[in-house]
Motif scaffolding. Structure first.
Motif, PDB file in Angstrom:
ATOM      1  N   PRO A 168       0.800  -1.233   0.000  1.00  0.00           N
ATOM      2  CA  PRO A 168       0.000   0.000   0.000  1.00  0.00           C
ATOM      3  C   PRO A 168       0.830   1.280   0.000  1.00  0.00           C
ATOM      4  N   GLY A 169       1.898   1.312   0.791  1.00  0.00           N
ATOM      5  CA  GLY A 169       2.709   2.517   0.860  1.00  0.00           C
ATOM      6  C   GLY A 169       3.401   2.867  -0.439  1.00  0.00           C
ATOM      7  N   VAL A 170       3.689   1.854  -1.265  1.00  0.00           N
ATOM      8  CA  VAL A 170       4.342   2.095  -2.557  1.00  0.00           C
ATOM      9  C   VAL A 170       3.294   2.358  -3.635  1.00  0.00           C
ATOM     10  N   VAL A 171       2.205   1.598  -3.600  1.00  0.00           N
ATOM     11  CA  VAL A 171       1.129   1.780  -4.585  1.00  0.00           C
ATOM     12  C   VAL A 171       0.526   3.177  -4.472  1.00  0.00           C
ATOM     13  N   ALA A 172       0.457   3.711  -3.250  1.00  0.00           N
ATOM     14  CA  ALA A 172      -0.183   5.010  -3.025  1.00  0.00           C
ATOM     15  C   ALA A 172       0.620   6.178  -3.591  1.00  0.00           C
ATOM     16  N   LEU A 173       1.901   5.973  -3.851  1.00  0.00           N
ATOM     17  CA  LEU A 173       2.729   7.067  -4.350  1.00  0.00           C
ATOM     18  C   LEU A 173       2.412   7.388  -5.809  1.00  0.00           C
ATOM     19  N   GLU A 174       2.364   8.682  -6.100  1.00  0.00           N
ATOM     20  CA  GLU A 174       2.248   9.113  -7.496  1.00  0.00           C
ATOM     21  C   GLU A 174       3.593   8.871  -8.184  1.00  0.00           C
ATOM     22  N   PRO A 175       3.582   8.677  -9.500  1.00  0.00           N
ATOM     23  CA  PRO A 175       4.850   8.471 -10.205  1.00  0.00           C
ATOM     24  C   PRO A 175       5.898   9.545  -9.910  1.00  0.00           C
ATOM     25  N   GLU A 176       5.467  10.809  -9.826  1.00  0.00           N
ATOM     26  CA  GLU A 176       6.425  11.878  -9.553  1.00  0.00           C
ATOM     27  C   GLU A 176       7.043  11.734  -8.164  1.00  0.00           C
ATOM     28  N   GLN A 177       6.273  11.223  -7.223  1.00  0.00           N
ATOM     29  CA  GLN A 177       6.816  10.998  -5.882  1.00  0.00           C
ATOM     30  C   GLN A 177       7.862   9.883  -5.910  1.00  0.00           C
ATOM     31  N   LEU A 178       7.608   8.863  -6.709  1.00  0.00           N
ATOM     32  CA  LEU A 178       8.589   7.781  -6.852  1.00  0.00           C
ATOM     33  C   LEU A 178       9.868   8.285  -7.510  1.00  0.00           C
ATOM     34  N   VAL A 179       9.716   9.123  -8.521  1.00  0.00           N
ATOM     35  CA  VAL A 179      10.900   9.703  -9.182  1.00  0.00           C
ATOM     36  C   VAL A 179      11.709  10.499  -8.165  1.00  0.00           C
ATOM     37  N   ALA A 180      11.013  11.330  -7.394  1.00  0.00           N
ATOM     38  CA  ALA A 180      11.707  12.173  -6.410  1.00  0.00           C
ATOM     39  C   ALA A 180      12.411  11.346  -5.344  1.00  0.00           C
ATOM     40  N   ALA A 181      11.837  10.200  -4.990  1.00  0.00           N
ATOM     41  CA  ALA A 181      12.433   9.357  -3.950  1.00  0.00           C
ATOM     42  C   ALA A 181      13.562   8.482  -4.487  1.00  0.00           C
ATOM     43  N   LEU A 182      13.401   7.962  -5.689  1.00  0.00           N
ATOM     44  CA  LEU A 182      14.337   6.953  -6.197  1.00  0.00           C
ATOM     45  C   LEU A 182      15.517   7.538  -6.970  1.00  0.00           C
ATOM     46  N   ALA A 183      15.305   8.616  -7.714  1.00  0.00           N
ATOM     47  CA  ALA A 183      16.399   9.173  -8.529  1.00  0.00           C
ATOM     48  C   ALA A 183      17.613   9.562  -7.694  1.00  0.00           C
ATOM     49  N   PRO A 184      17.448  10.223  -6.537  1.00  0.00           N
ATOM     50  CA  PRO A 184      18.646  10.537  -5.728  1.00  0.00           C
ATOM     51  C   PRO A 184      19.366   9.292  -5.227  1.00  0.00           C
ATOM     52  N   ALA A 185      18.611   8.225  -4.935  1.00  0.00           N
ATOM     53  CA  ALA A 185      19.244   6.984  -4.472  1.00  0.00           C
ATOM     54  C   ALA A 185      20.082   6.365  -5.587  1.00  0.00           C
ATOM     55  N   ILE A 186      19.570   6.394  -6.808  1.00  0.00           N
ATOM     56  CA  ILE A 186      20.328   5.857  -7.938  1.00  0.00           C
ATOM     57  C   ILE A 186      21.542   6.732  -8.217  1.00  0.00           C
ATOM     58  N   ALA A 187      21.374   8.050  -8.087  1.00  0.00           N
ATOM     59  CA  ALA A 187      22.513   8.958  -8.271  1.00  0.00           C
ATOM     60  C   ALA A 187      23.614   8.645  -7.260  1.00  0.00           C
ATOM     61  N   ALA A 188      23.221   8.423  -6.023  1.00  0.00           N
ATOM     62  CA  ALA A 188      24.210   8.098  -4.986  1.00  0.00           C
ATOM     63  C   ALA A 188      24.893   6.766  -5.284  1.00  0.00           C
ATOM     64  N   THR A 189      24.138   5.808  -5.774  1.00  0.00           N
ATOM     65  CA  THR A 189      24.703   4.501  -6.122  1.00  0.00           C
ATOM     66  C   THR A 189      25.747   4.630  -7.222  1.00  0.00           C
ATOM     67  N   LEU A 190      25.459   5.500  -8.200  1.00  0.00           N
ATOM     68  CA  LEU A 190      26.365   5.682  -9.321  1.00  0.00           C
ATOM     69  C   LEU A 190      27.493   6.662  -9.008  1.00  0.00           C
ATOM     70  N   GLY A 191      27.396   7.328  -7.866  1.00  0.00           N
ATOM     71  CA  GLY A 191      28.437   8.286  -7.485  1.00  0.00           C
ATOM     72  C   GLY A 191      28.419   9.558  -8.294  1.00  0.00           C
ATOM     73  N   ILE A 192      27.213  10.011  -8.684  1.00  0.00           N
ATOM     74  CA  ILE A 192      27.094  11.246  -9.442  1.00  0.00           C
ATOM     75  C   ILE A 192      26.188  12.217  -8.697  1.00  0.00           C
ATOM     76  N   THR A 193      26.329  13.485  -9.032  1.00  0.00           N
ATOM     77  CA  THR A 193      25.489  14.511  -8.423  1.00  0.00           C
ATOM     78  C   THR A 193      24.221  14.624  -9.251  1.00  0.00           C
ATOM     79  N   PRO A 194      23.049  14.386  -8.623  1.00  0.00           N
ATOM     80  CA  PRO A 194      21.814  14.428  -9.407  1.00  0.00           C
ATOM     81  C   PRO A 194      21.451  15.826  -9.845  1.00  0.00           C
ATOM     82  N   LYS A 195      20.578  15.888 -10.844  1.00  0.00           N
ATOM     83  CA  LYS A 195      20.059  17.164 -11.336  1.00  0.00           C
ATOM     84  C   LYS A 195      19.332  17.863 -10.203  1.00  0.00           C
ATOM     85  N   SER A 196      19.597  19.118 -10.002  1.00  0.00           N
ATOM     86  CA  SER A 196      18.901  19.860  -8.929  1.00  0.00           C
ATOM     87  C   SER A 196      17.517  20.199  -9.407  1.00  0.00           C
ATOM     88  N   GLY A 197      16.557  20.031  -8.509  1.00  0.00           N
ATOM     89  CA  GLY A 197      15.174  20.276  -8.897  1.00  0.00           C
ATOM     90  C   GLY A 197      14.641  21.518  -8.342  1.00  0.00           C
TER      91      GLY A 197
END
Length: 197
Positions: A168-197
């Motif tokens: 439920p906690g994941v299904v309830a998120l809007e796609p934009e909320q998932l992008v905002a939550a996951l993109a920084p984690a992937i950026a950190a994994t890759l060792g890059i500075t994410p795009k500032s929003g």
């Protein structure tokens, strides 16, 4: 055997029969996973004798392989600025999953991969052959080799929890909320500075 008009039914061509089997197999594997899908059920859905499935595909494993051609349709990432890569990847996968048909081969692999080693191996192969080279093109071989598996885990984790387990906690998120939550984690994994929003 005749149809309702009294005429003998038209015989299927080999190509039509094969396509009907694959369509039925994809539906069954998507709905029930590898373990609970049977040749008999696939044949019934395709309105043919089970022996025909074996004639065309040889075994359940070979049918599974044939039904699971997966193209992730990743764009060319070589010209994407590294800072934009995490968000682009999350958006790409979310769009693919949000608009996937019920018999989507990638979702079939996810569902089956939890209990079947062959499906899990096929899923690993898809990401190794398609995601890893895309990451190499974008961030270089060292970063891709170091972090590619974790990026795959992050992306697949969303798919499993949102579309299969339907937490439920994941299904309830809007796609934009998932992008905002996951993109920084992937950026950190890759060792890059994410795009500032």
């Amino acid at each position: 055997m005749t149809d309702s008009t009294g005429d003998a039914p038209a015989r299927r061509s080999a190509e039509t029969t094969r396509a009907a089997i694959l369509r039925s197999a994809r539906d069954r594997f998507a709905a029930h996973g590898y373990e609970r899908t049977t040749i008999r059920a696939v044949a019934a859905d395709a309105q043919i004798d089970p022996s025909m499935v074996m004639r065309y595909f040889g075994s359940k494993e070979q049918l599974f392989d044939a039904a699971l051609t997966v193209d992730l349709h990743l764009p060319d990432l070589s010209a994407v600025p590294p800072a934009e890569l995490p968000e682009l990847m999350v958006r790409h996968f979310l769009h693919r999953w949000e608009h996937a048909p019920a018999d989507d081969a990638l979702l079939m692999l996810l569902r089956s991969g939890v209990t079947n080693e062959k499906a899990a191996a096929r899923l690993h192969e898809v990401f190794a052959r398609q995601v890893a080279p895309a990451l190499v093109a974008a961030v270089g071989p060292q970063a891709a080799a170091r972090a590619g598996g974790v990026v795959a885990a992050q992306l697949l984790g969303v798919a499993v929890t949102r579309y299969l387990l339907r937490l439920p906690g994941v299904v309830a998120l809007e796609p934009e909320q998932l992008v905002a939550a996951l993109a920084p984690a992937i950026a950190a994994t890759l060792g890059i500075t994410p795009k500032s929003g």
